[in-house]
Design an enzyme around this catalytic site. Structure first.
Site, short mmCIF file in Angstrom:
data_model
loop_
_atom_site.label_atom_id
_atom_site.label_comp_id
_atom_site.label_asym_id
_atom_site.label_seq_id
_atom_site.Cartn_x
_atom_site.Cartn_y
_atom_site.Cartn_z
N HIS A 84 0.84 -1.19 0.00
CA HIS A 84 0.00 0.00 0.00
C HIS A 84 0.87 1.24 0.00
O HIS A 84 2.08 1.17 0.19
CB HIS A 84 -0.94 0.01 1.21
CG HIS A 84 -0.25 0.08 2.54
ND1 HIS A 84 -0.13 -1.00 3.37
CD2 HIS A 84 0.38 1.11 3.16
CE1 HIS A 84 0.53 -0.64 4.46
NE2 HIS A 84 0.86 0.64 4.35
P1 TYD Z 1 -1.95 -2.92 7.64
O1 TYD Z 1 -1.54 -1.50 7.65
O2 TYD Z 1 -2.74 -3.42 6.47
O3 TYD Z 1 -0.66 -3.85 7.82
P2 TYD Z 1 0.56 -4.16 6.80
O4 TYD Z 1 0.66 -3.02 5.84
O5 TYD Z 1 1.75 -4.30 7.69
O6 TYD Z 1 0.30 -5.45 6.10
O7 TYD Z 1 -2.75 -3.21 8.98
C1 TYD Z 1 -3.13 -4.51 9.38
C2 TYD Z 1 -4.35 -4.39 10.26
O8 TYD Z 1 -4.07 -3.65 11.45
C3 TYD Z 1 -5.52 -3.70 9.59
O9 TYD Z 1 -6.68 -4.44 9.93
C4 TYD Z 1 -5.59 -2.36 10.23
C5 TYD Z 1 -4.97 -2.55 11.59
N1 TYD Z 1 -4.19 -1.37 12.06
C6 TYD Z 1 -4.71 -0.59 13.08
O10 TYD Z 1 -5.80 -0.82 13.60
N2 TYD Z 1 -3.95 0.47 13.53
C7 TYD Z 1 -2.75 0.77 12.98
O11 TYD Z 1 -2.10 1.75 13.42
C8 TYD Z 1 -2.26 -0.03 11.89
C9 TYD Z 1 -0.94 0.28 11.23
C10 TYD Z 1 -3.01 -1.10 11.48
#
Ligand code: TYD
Length: 142
Positions: free
Chosen positions: A50
């Site tokens: 992303h």
């Molecule tokens: P995501 O940002 O998609 O993780 P990555 O990019 O590392 O694969 O986040 C994973 C999950 O965690 C998603 O359901 C959203 C949640 N999340 C929060 O609730 N708060 C946060 O600060 C972050 C970064 C993620």
């Protein structure tokens, strides 16, 4: 890499171990609003995929190592984080993928804003469309 840079975090190291100091607005170029950390990533799992529209982050691998693939419409680079004294700053509109987490790796992330799902661009085609426009407008400002 556009909108990205490595930042050295001051280290106090000696026979008793190592301490690194991070100060929002000083060695991190924004006010830190949120901190999260990623642990227990199984072998061969890739995360991220992303970009953010209006979020700045600094990533630090405080234990083990991890690779970060950074992309803009015109550039691509892989940075390996394996030193708790080195932070990777990622600014607006940079696509990131995290992979090759070693066993026990801890990726610490400092963020400039609270969590907002609407700030994410998770679709790569959408990313290319928005980021091409964004970087063209940034170029025009120069
Ligand atoms: P995501 O940002 O998609 O993780 P990555 O990019 O590392 O694969 O986040 C994973 C999950 O965690 C998603 O359901 C959203 C949640 N999340 C929060 O609730 N708060 C946060 O600060 C972050 C970064 C993620």
């Amino acid at each position: 890499m556009i909108n990205c840079k490595m930042i050295d975090m001051p280290a106090f190291a000696g026979e008793y171990g190592q301490l690194n100091a991070i100060e929002g607005g000083h060695n991190v170029p924004f006010k830190i609003q949120r901190v999260y950390y990623i642990t227990k990533v199984p072998k061969n799992v890739m995360r991220g995929f992303h970009s953010h529209r209006a979020l700045e982050q600094v990533l630090l691998c405080v234990n083990g190592s991890v690779k970060i693939r950074l992309k803009t419409p015109s550039q691509e680079e892989v940075v390996e984080l394996n030193d708790p004294s080195k932070g990777l700053y990622i600014g607006y509109m940079v696509w990131r993928e995290m992979f090759d987490f070693t066993k026990g790796a801890v990726l610490l992330v400092l963020a400039s804003q609270h969590y907002t799902e609407t700030d994410y661009i998770r679709d790569y085609a959408q990313y290319l469309q928005e980021s091409r426009k964004y970087f063209k407008e940034e170029d025009l400002k120069k």
